[in-house]
Design an enzyme around this catalytic site. Structure first.
Site, mmCIF file in Angstrom:
data_model
loop_
_atom_site.group_PDB
_atom_site.id
_atom_site.type_symbol
_atom_site.label_atom_id
_atom_site.label_comp_id
_atom_site.label_asym_id
_atom_site.label_seq_id
_atom_site.Cartn_x
_atom_site.Cartn_y
_atom_site.Cartn_z
ATOM 1 C CB CYS A 231 -0.911 -0.043 1.230
ATOM 2 S SG CYS A 231 -1.778 1.480 1.592
ATOM 3 C CB CYS B 210 0.550 1.596 4.182
ATOM 4 S SG CYS B 210 -1.183 1.128 4.174
#
Length: 140
Positions: free
Chosen positions: A58, A61
């Site tokens: 991600c 993230c």
């Protein structure tokens, strides 16, 4: 604000280590037993837990991880955890994580707040609010 919704399978080598999610006072939680131990430890120490449900694939993230680590250094009165949603899929589902990153704020194992997405100002605001509200009135 960045959010990842897909759950594409990570590359084989990405699942082995998570250096971008570790550091400072952040603990990477890879088992449900480790989660339970950390929550018990936090409760015994009177610490509020900030749990970051993330994924190695991600982008948002990865982009907020250094900031999260920085916050963990600035706020040692809190316990910072990172949970990889791919390693603990069923556990993440139990927490109803639908997008990454998702941050849960827990006191005595109970959710007191939540933030979905890599929103640095909002994460800082929530942490500051929690730290300020958790200080005994005589110490403010």
């Amino acid at each position: 604000m960045g959010i990842c919704f897909s759950s594409t399978q990570p590359e084989e080598d990405e699942t082995e280590s998570h250096p971008q999610f570790e550091g400072g006072n952040v603990t990477l939680v890879t088992t449900k037993d480790a989660w339970e131990r950390k929550l018990s430890e936090a409760k015994a120490q009177g610490k509020i837990v900030v749990a970051n449900f993330s994924a190695s694939w991600c982008g948002p993230c990865k982009s907020i991880a250094p900031y999260y680590i920085e916050l963990s250094d600035k706020h040692p009165s809190l316990m910072f955890l990172t949970i990889d949603v791919d390693e603990l899929t069923e556990f993440s589902t139990q927490w109803e994580v639908k997008a990454t990153p998702t941050f849960f704020f827990l006191k005595d194992g109970q959710q007191i707040d939540k933030l979905v997405g890599a929103n640095k100002p909002e994460l800082q605001k929530k942490i500051t609010s929690i730290v300020d509200s958790d200080v005994p009135s005589g110490q403010k």
